[in-house]
Design a protein around this motif. Sequence first.
Motif, PDB file in Angstrom:
ATOM      1  N   SER A 266     -38.330  56.160 -17.432  1.00 51.19           N
ATOM      2  CA  SER A 266     -37.789  57.380 -17.279  1.00 51.19           C
ATOM      3  C   SER A 266     -36.695  57.576 -18.315  1.00 51.19           C
ATOM      4  O   SER A 266     -36.258  56.450 -18.748  1.00 51.19           O
ATOM      5  N   PRO A 267     -36.225  58.681 -18.573  1.00 49.98           N
ATOM      6  CA  PRO A 267     -35.313  58.985 -19.627  1.00 49.98           C
ATOM      7  C   PRO A 267     -34.005  58.064 -19.366  1.00 49.98           C
ATOM      8  O   PRO A 267     -33.377  57.595 -20.152  1.00 49.98           O
ATOM      9  N   ALA A 268     -33.583  58.225 -18.285  1.00 55.18           N
ATOM     10  CA  ALA A 268     -32.265  57.455 -17.717  1.00 55.18           C
ATOM     11  C   ALA A 268     -32.517  55.996 -17.920  1.00 55.18           C
ATOM     12  O   ALA A 268     -31.503  55.420 -18.436  1.00 55.18           O
ATOM     13  N   ARG A 269     -33.709  55.354 -17.537  1.00 55.74           N
ATOM     14  CA  ARG A 269     -33.817  53.935 -17.845  1.00 55.74           C
ATOM     15  C   ARG A 269     -33.865  53.479 -19.227  1.00 55.74           C
ATOM     16  O   ARG A 269     -33.473  52.351 -19.720  1.00 55.74           O
ATOM     17  N   ALA A 270     -34.192  54.326 -20.270  1.00 57.08           N
ATOM     18  CA  ALA A 270     -34.507  54.180 -21.504  1.00 57.08           C
ATOM     19  C   ALA A 270     -32.923  53.791 -22.025  1.00 57.08           C
ATOM     20  O   ALA A 270     -32.901  53.226 -23.160  1.00 57.08           O
ATOM     21  N   HIS A 271     -31.962  54.415 -21.536  1.00 51.34           N
ATOM     22  CA  HIS A 271     -30.530  54.385 -21.954  1.00 51.34           C
ATOM     23  C   HIS A 271     -29.847  53.162 -21.312  1.00 51.34           C
ATOM     24  O   HIS A 271     -28.747  52.632 -21.570  1.00 51.34           O
ATOM     25  N   GLY A 272     -30.651  52.395 -20.392  1.00 54.89           N
ATOM     26  CA  GLY A 272     -30.034  51.352 -19.545  1.00 54.89           C
ATOM     27  C   GLY A 272     -29.215  51.657 -18.404  1.00 54.89           C
ATOM     28  O   GLY A 272     -28.919  52.858 -18.667  1.00 54.89           O
ATOM     29  N   THR A 273     -28.801  50.947 -17.487  1.00 52.17           N
ATOM     30  CA  THR A 273     -28.412  51.136 -16.525  1.00 52.17           C
ATOM     31  C   THR A 273     -26.782  50.356 -16.647  1.00 52.17           C
ATOM     32  O   THR A 273     -26.727  49.325 -16.922  1.00 52.17           O
ATOM     33  N   THR A 274     -26.037  51.063 -16.219  1.00 55.09           N
ATOM     34  CA  THR A 274     -24.506  50.589 -16.134  1.00 55.09           C
ATOM     35  C   THR A 274     -24.105  50.280 -14.803  1.00 55.09           C
ATOM     36  O   THR A 274     -24.221  51.259 -14.300  1.00 55.09           O
ATOM     37  N   ALA A 275     -23.374  49.121 -14.749  1.00 51.20           N
ATOM     38  CA  ALA A 275     -22.940  48.691 -13.369  1.00 51.20           C
ATOM     39  C   ALA A 275     -21.517  48.658 -13.419  1.00 51.20           C
ATOM     40  O   ALA A 275     -21.095  47.671 -14.320  1.00 51.20           O
ATOM     41  N   ILE A 276     -20.752  49.252 -12.497  1.00 50.25           N
ATOM     42  CA  ILE A 276     -19.152  49.190 -12.490  1.00 50.25           C
ATOM     43  C   ILE A 276     -18.993  48.506 -11.175  1.00 50.25           C
ATOM     44  O   ILE A 276     -19.380  48.978 -10.336  1.00 50.25           O
ATOM     45  N   VAL A 277     -18.510  47.150 -11.432  1.00 52.06           N
ATOM     46  CA  VAL A 277     -18.490  46.245 -10.334  1.00 52.06           C
ATOM     47  C   VAL A 277     -17.066  46.323  -9.825  1.00 52.06           C
ATOM     48  O   VAL A 277     -16.034  46.198 -10.532  1.00 52.06           O
ATOM     49  N   SER A 278     -16.776  46.627  -8.620  1.00 50.84           N
ATOM     50  CA  SER A 278     -15.595  46.421  -8.047  1.00 50.84           C
ATOM     51  C   SER A 278     -15.034  44.956  -7.943  1.00 50.84           C
ATOM     52  O   SER A 278     -15.862  44.016  -7.852  1.00 50.84           O
ATOM     53  N   PRO A 279     -13.650  44.784  -8.454  1.00 50.91           N
ATOM     54  CA  PRO A 279     -13.222  43.393  -8.264  1.00 50.91           C
ATOM     55  C   PRO A 279     -12.969  42.759  -6.810  1.00 50.91           C
ATOM     56  O   PRO A 279     -12.585  41.763  -6.646  1.00 50.91           O
ATOM     57  N   ASP A 280     -13.148  43.607  -5.890  1.00 53.16           N
ATOM     58  CA  ASP A 280     -13.035  43.172  -4.435  1.00 53.16           C
ATOM     59  C   ASP A 280     -14.001  42.759  -3.714  1.00 53.16           C
ATOM     60  O   ASP A 280     -15.031  42.936  -4.232  1.00 53.16           O
ATOM     61  N   HIS A 281     -13.670  41.819  -3.053  1.00 56.26           N
ATOM     62  CA  HIS A 281     -14.558  40.880  -2.178  1.00 56.26           C
ATOM     63  C   HIS A 281     -14.497  41.057  -0.717  1.00 56.26           C
ATOM     64  O   HIS A 281     -13.469  41.231  -0.466  1.00 56.26           O
ATOM     65  N   GLY A 282     -15.241  40.729  -0.114  1.00 58.67           N
ATOM     66  CA  GLY A 282     -15.194  40.882   1.489  1.00 58.67           C
ATOM     67  C   GLY A 282     -15.994  39.994   2.322  1.00 58.67           C
ATOM     68  O   GLY A 282     -16.988  39.337   1.417  1.00 58.67           O
ATOM     69  N   GLN A 283     -15.760  39.370   3.277  1.00 56.25           N
ATOM     70  CA  GLN A 283     -16.605  38.370   4.017  1.00 56.25           C
ATOM     71  C   GLN A 283     -16.452  38.885   5.612  1.00 56.25           C
ATOM     72  O   GLN A 283     -15.428  39.028   6.111  1.00 56.25           O
ATOM     73  N   THR A 284     -17.809  39.113   5.905  1.00 61.35           N
ATOM     74  CA  THR A 284     -18.019  39.499   7.248  1.00 61.35           C
ATOM     75  C   THR A 284     -19.101  38.580   8.081  1.00 61.35           C
ATOM     76  O   THR A 284     -19.229  37.483   7.540  1.00 61.35           O
ATOM     77  N   TRP A 285     -19.578  38.827   9.215  1.00 57.66           N
ATOM     78  CA  TRP A 285     -20.229  37.779   9.940  1.00 57.66           C
ATOM     79  C   TRP A 285     -21.709  38.023   9.163  1.00 57.66           C
ATOM     80  O   TRP A 285     -22.132  38.795   8.782  1.00 57.66           O
ATOM     81  N   PRO A 286     -22.246  36.754   8.906  1.00 56.48           N
ATOM     82  CA  PRO A 286     -23.527  36.731   8.442  1.00 56.48           C
ATOM     83  C   PRO A 286     -24.765  37.774   9.132  1.00 56.48           C
ATOM     84  O   PRO A 286     -25.623  38.349   8.492  1.00 56.48           O
ATOM     85  N   TRP A 287     -24.302  37.718  10.397  1.00 55.44           N
ATOM     86  CA  TRP A 287     -25.539  38.743  11.144  1.00 55.44           C
ATOM     87  C   TRP A 287     -24.943  40.050  11.627  1.00 55.44           C
ATOM     88  O   TRP A 287     -25.618  40.868  12.068  1.00 55.44           O
ATOM     89  N   ALA A 288     -23.680  40.510  10.832  1.00 54.10           N
ATOM     90  CA  ALA A 288     -23.345  41.709  11.215  1.00 54.10           C
ATOM     91  C   ALA A 288     -24.194  43.009  10.779  1.00 54.10           C
ATOM     92  O   ALA A 288     -24.952  42.704   9.667  1.00 54.10           O
ATOM     93  N   GLU A 289     -24.016  44.276  10.986  1.00 51.80           N
ATOM     94  CA  GLU A 289     -24.978  45.153  10.615  1.00 51.80           C
ATOM     95  C   GLU A 289     -23.809  46.215  10.203  1.00 51.80           C
ATOM     96  O   GLU A 289     -22.946  46.563  10.565  1.00 51.80           O
ATOM     97  N   LEU A 290     -24.241  46.909   8.841  1.00 50.39           N
ATOM     98  CA  LEU A 290     -23.721  47.825   8.318  1.00 50.39           C
ATOM     99  C   LEU A 290     -23.850  49.175   9.241  1.00 50.39           C
ATOM    100  O   LEU A 290     -24.941  49.632   9.308  1.00 50.39           O
ATOM    101  N   ARG A 291     -22.770  49.494   9.667  1.00 52.25           N
ATOM    102  CA  ARG A 291     -22.894  50.771  10.684  1.00 52.25           C
ATOM    103  C   ARG A 291     -22.564  52.063   9.979  1.00 52.25           C
ATOM    104  O   ARG A 291     -23.175  53.068  10.414  1.00 52.25           O
ATOM    105  N   ASP A 292     -21.740  51.995   8.969  1.00 50.93           N
ATOM    106  CA  ASP A 292     -21.181  53.238   8.408  1.00 50.93           C
ATOM    107  C   ASP A 292     -20.683  52.774   7.225  1.00 50.93           C
ATOM    108  O   ASP A 292     -20.148  51.867   6.843  1.00 50.93           O
ATOM    109  N   TYR A 293     -20.470  53.954   6.134  1.00 49.37           N
ATOM    110  CA  TYR A 293     -19.898  53.750   4.857  1.00 49.37           C
ATOM    111  C   TYR A 293     -19.358  55.185   4.471  1.00 49.37           C
ATOM    112  O   TYR A 293     -20.005  56.467   4.964  1.00 49.37           O
TER     113      TYR A 293
END
Length: 177
Positions: free
Chosen positions: A23-50
């Motif tokens: 697509s035209p957007a892919r032709a220019h490449g994807t830019t990723a802005i990565v948050s410097p923050d990290h988290g640790q939850t239960w391995p089996w946890a479910e994403l309920r909301d954001y």
Amino acid sequence: MIPRGGSLLAAAILAFCILGAPSPARAHGTTAIVSPDHGQTWPWAELRDYSWTLSHGDRLTLVLTYSNQDLASHDDPPRDEDFWFTFPALRFDPASGNFLYAAKGRSIVVAHRANGFIKTTDLASNTLAVVIRKNGALQAAIAINPGPHPAHRSLVEINHPGALTLQSLLGDTIEFH
């Protein structure tokens, strides 16, 4: 609540976005802005909301809520955990309500904060939030120009990604600010 099996759907959506038809957007490449923050939850946890919010007066922040509800017991009662991922590489313009990313001498709108009675924040249509969770460890990024993705999806979660990393998924430019 994010439906069960969402991680398979998320992987499928992300694979289509990153590897899908040119697509035209892919032709220019994807830019990723990565948050410097990290988290640790239960391995089996479910994403309920954001949700997206403004924190520290001018920072776009992704708030993820994970729950152990489905596997709670007498010894481990149900509880939710919130994780905050800020994106300091983005600049908030209070006049327009836009969160901007400066790239190659121009500003790209990444998200918009409505200025009404209820202040809501939503990602722009050319962006996609990606959360990678491996054994409960969380990392978040915003992909700009990820290619075509369903308009009703602004966040995908990849659970147990194996050897995948945000860089291998999202591409050309990574910003760690």
